[in-house]
Design a protein around this motif. Structure first.
Motif, PDB file in Angstrom:
ATOM      1  N   VAL A 167      43.562  53.126  41.941  1.00 36.17           N
ATOM      2  CA  VAL A 167      44.058  52.530  40.701  1.00 36.17           C
ATOM      3  C   VAL A 167      43.255  51.270  40.426  1.00 36.17           C
ATOM      4  N   ALA A 168      42.670  51.203  39.236  1.00 38.01           N
ATOM      5  CA  ALA A 168      41.990  49.981  38.791  1.00 38.01           C
ATOM      6  C   ALA A 168      43.029  49.081  38.143  1.00 38.01           C
ATOM      7  N   ILE A 169      43.134  47.846  38.640  1.00 40.03           N
ATOM      8  CA  ILE A 169      44.212  46.939  38.233  1.00 40.03           C
ATOM      9  C   ILE A 169      43.617  45.601  37.801  1.00 40.03           C
ATOM     10  N   PRO A 170      44.078  45.035  36.695  1.00 37.84           N
ATOM     11  CA  PRO A 170      43.639  43.672  36.335  1.00 37.84           C
ATOM     12  C   PRO A 170      44.053  42.689  37.427  1.00 37.84           C
ATOM     13  N   PRO A 171      43.209  41.736  37.789  1.00 34.47           N
ATOM     14  CA  PRO A 171      43.530  40.794  38.877  1.00 34.47           C
ATOM     15  C   PRO A 171      44.819  40.016  38.647  1.00 34.47           C
ATOM     16  N   GLY A 172      45.189  39.816  37.384  1.00 34.27           N
ATOM     17  CA  GLY A 172      46.387  39.028  37.104  1.00 34.27           C
ATOM     18  C   GLY A 172      47.684  39.801  37.210  1.00 34.27           C
ATOM     19  N   PHE A 173      47.621  41.107  37.396  1.00 32.19           N
ATOM     20  CA  PHE A 173      48.846  41.910  37.506  1.00 32.19           C
ATOM     21  C   PHE A 173      49.448  41.764  38.900  1.00 32.19           C
ATOM     22  N   LEU A 231      37.621  51.190  32.020  1.00 32.73           N
ATOM     23  CA  LEU A 231      37.602  50.032  32.921  1.00 32.73           C
ATOM     24  C   LEU A 231      37.521  48.728  32.132  1.00 32.73           C
ATOM     25  N   GLY A 232      36.825  48.749  31.001  1.00 33.79           N
ATOM     26  CA  GLY A 232      36.775  47.554  30.153  1.00 33.79           C
ATOM     27  C   GLY A 232      38.152  47.201  29.612  1.00 33.79           C
ATOM     28  N   ALA A 235      40.127  45.575  32.352  1.00 34.30           N
ATOM     29  CA  ALA A 235      39.728  44.170  32.498  1.00 34.30           C
ATOM     30  C   ALA A 235      40.364  43.302  31.419  1.00 34.30           C
ATOM     31  N   ALA A 236      40.629  43.901  30.247  1.00 35.01           N
ATOM     32  CA  ALA A 236      41.280  43.172  29.154  1.00 35.01           C
ATOM     33  C   ALA A 236      42.805  43.202  29.278  1.00 35.01           C
ATOM     34  N   GLU A 237      43.303  43.723  30.415  1.00 33.71           N
ATOM     35  CA  GLU A 237      44.733  43.783  30.725  1.00 33.71           C
ATOM     36  C   GLU A 237      45.515  44.671  29.763  1.00 33.71           C
ATOM     37  N   THR A 238      44.847  45.743  29.292  1.00 34.53           N
ATOM     38  CA  THR A 238      45.531  46.729  28.444  1.00 34.53           C
ATOM     39  C   THR A 238      46.459  47.599  29.271  1.00 34.53           C
ATOM     40  N   GLY A 239      46.110  47.811  30.535  1.00 35.61           N
ATOM     41  CA  GLY A 239      46.900  48.650  31.420  1.00 35.61           C
ATOM     42  C   GLY A 239      46.121  48.912  32.695  1.00 35.61           C
ATOM     43  N   VAL A 240      46.590  49.888  33.462  1.00 34.07           N
ATOM     44  CA  VAL A 240      45.907  50.288  34.687  1.00 34.07           C
ATOM     45  C   VAL A 240      45.274  51.655  34.455  1.00 34.07           C
ATOM     46  N   LEU A 254      37.696  43.784  39.007  1.00 31.56           N
ATOM     47  CA  LEU A 254      39.002  44.421  39.023  1.00 31.56           C
ATOM     48  C   LEU A 254      39.470  44.626  40.456  1.00 31.56           C
ATOM     49  N   LYS A 255      40.755  44.828  40.621  1.00 34.36           N
ATOM     50  CA  LYS A 255      41.332  45.148  41.923  1.00 34.36           C
ATOM     51  C   LYS A 255      41.500  46.662  42.013  1.00 34.36           C
ATOM     52  N   TYR A 256      41.164  47.234  43.183  1.00 37.00           N
ATOM     53  CA  TYR A 256      41.273  48.687  43.369  1.00 37.00           C
ATOM     54  C   TYR A 256      42.156  48.969  44.582  1.00 37.00           C
ATOM     55  N   ARG A 257      43.146  49.831  44.373  1.00 44.29           N
ATOM     56  CA  ARG A 257      44.016  50.243  45.482  1.00 44.29           C
ATOM     57  C   ARG A 257      44.074  51.761  45.541  1.00 44.29           C
TER      58      ARG A 257
END
Length: 309
Positions: A167-173, A231-232, A235-240, A254-257
């Protein structure tokens, strides 16, 4: 029965409409209908159900459509090969690929294929997995590297490896605070970005199906055409966004889990026509085995399940 009639039938079967097929073939509809009827009389079976709208193929029609595509594609290949030999040109090896395969071993395989076959002109054609099947049957490509399994009996396929999904996650989430594998159920309530938006079915449908299996129905799903765009938007915090593990190398912001589910994988599948250029297929399999033996960084077994060809 001649090749012209096969072309007529394939066009009608594809369009499911005599009027549109006649326009594409630049002939009147009545003679087109007569040609199809003559084919059915020669075969002694009905190929089309004309009473339905759109026109529907019978079981015999579906089989005849698949075989006709192969025949016409093979004829085009023969014509192209003859022209190239006659003009002293090199043989063309066309490889269809989905963009995400470029993040793994495809560039290495193509580079080594060019070294092993310096007399050939190796060309890359970007196309979705479903399009690759049609491309193989009509002769547009010789090999396909995709991610969607198909059941077409005229095309052989081999799973080379299965990439785990991350899962690609915005760092602020809040989800970005941990490094441990993420259970799909933890994505409840998260807005989701999926790709590609078309054609379908695609990787997007695989992701949505996986989440539904775990009772996850995102409150909002945004569909985009390409992985880079997805992915862009993350990065704009639209979602994961769920992506194959190798694609995580595209953005470091981005953060990846990892997804904690044994079924959360995306296969890399090599597809080719049945009984076609066995020497080329054997060479490709050898090149892939050699590449696997070198254990490149993107082949980290924590992110991949290997299937050596």
């Amino acid at each position: 029965m001649d090749l012209r009639q096969l072309k007529y039938f394939v066009t009608v079967a594809r369009e499911r409409n005599f009027t549109r097929a006649a326009e594409l073939l630049h002939i009147a509809q009545p003679p087109l209908s007569r040609q199809i009827q003559q084919m059915e009389e020669e075969l002694g079976v009905q190929l089309l159900v004309r009473s339905s709208r759109p026109i529907r193929l019978t079981d015999a029609g579906r089989l005849f459509y698949e075989e006709s595509q192969q025949v016409l594609g093979r004829v085009e290949q023969m014509k192209d090969a003859a022209r190239r030999v006659g003009h002293g040109e090199r043989r063309v090896i066309s490889i269809g690929f989905v963009a995400s395969t470029l993040y793994g071993g495809l560039p290495t395989v193509v580079r080594r294929l060019r070294q092993a076959r310096p007399e050939a002109d190796v060309r890359l054609v970007e196309m979705m997995s479903g399009q690759q099947v049609e491309g193989l049957k009509n002769g547009r490509i010789d090999i396909g590297f995709g991610r969607i399994r198909t059941a077409d009996l005229s095309v052989e396929r081999q799973v080379l490896r299965e990439e785990r999904l991350v899962v690609a996650i915005p760092p602020g989430f809040a989800l970005a605070a941990e490094d441990t594998p993420l259970k799909p159920a933890e994505l409840k309530g998260q807005k989701l970005v999926v790709y590609p938006s078309e054609p379908r079915p695609s990787f997007a449908d695989q992701v949505l199906s996986l989440l539904r299996d775990h009772g996850v129905r995102p409150p909002e799903v945004q569909e985009v055409r390409e992985l880079q765009t997805a992915l862009g938007l993350v990065a704009a915090e639209t979602g994961v966004c769920l992506i194959p593990a190798s694609a995580r190398l595209q953005r470091s912001d981005l953060k990846y889990r990892l997804i904690d589910d044994e079924h959360a994988t995306s296969p890399i599948i090599m597809s080719y026509r049945r009984n076609e250029d066995e020497a080329l297929i054997a060479l490709l399999k050898q090149l892939i085995r050699e590449m696997y033996a070198e254990n490149p960084p993107w082949l980290d077994t924590s992110y991949n399940r290997l299937h050596s060809p």
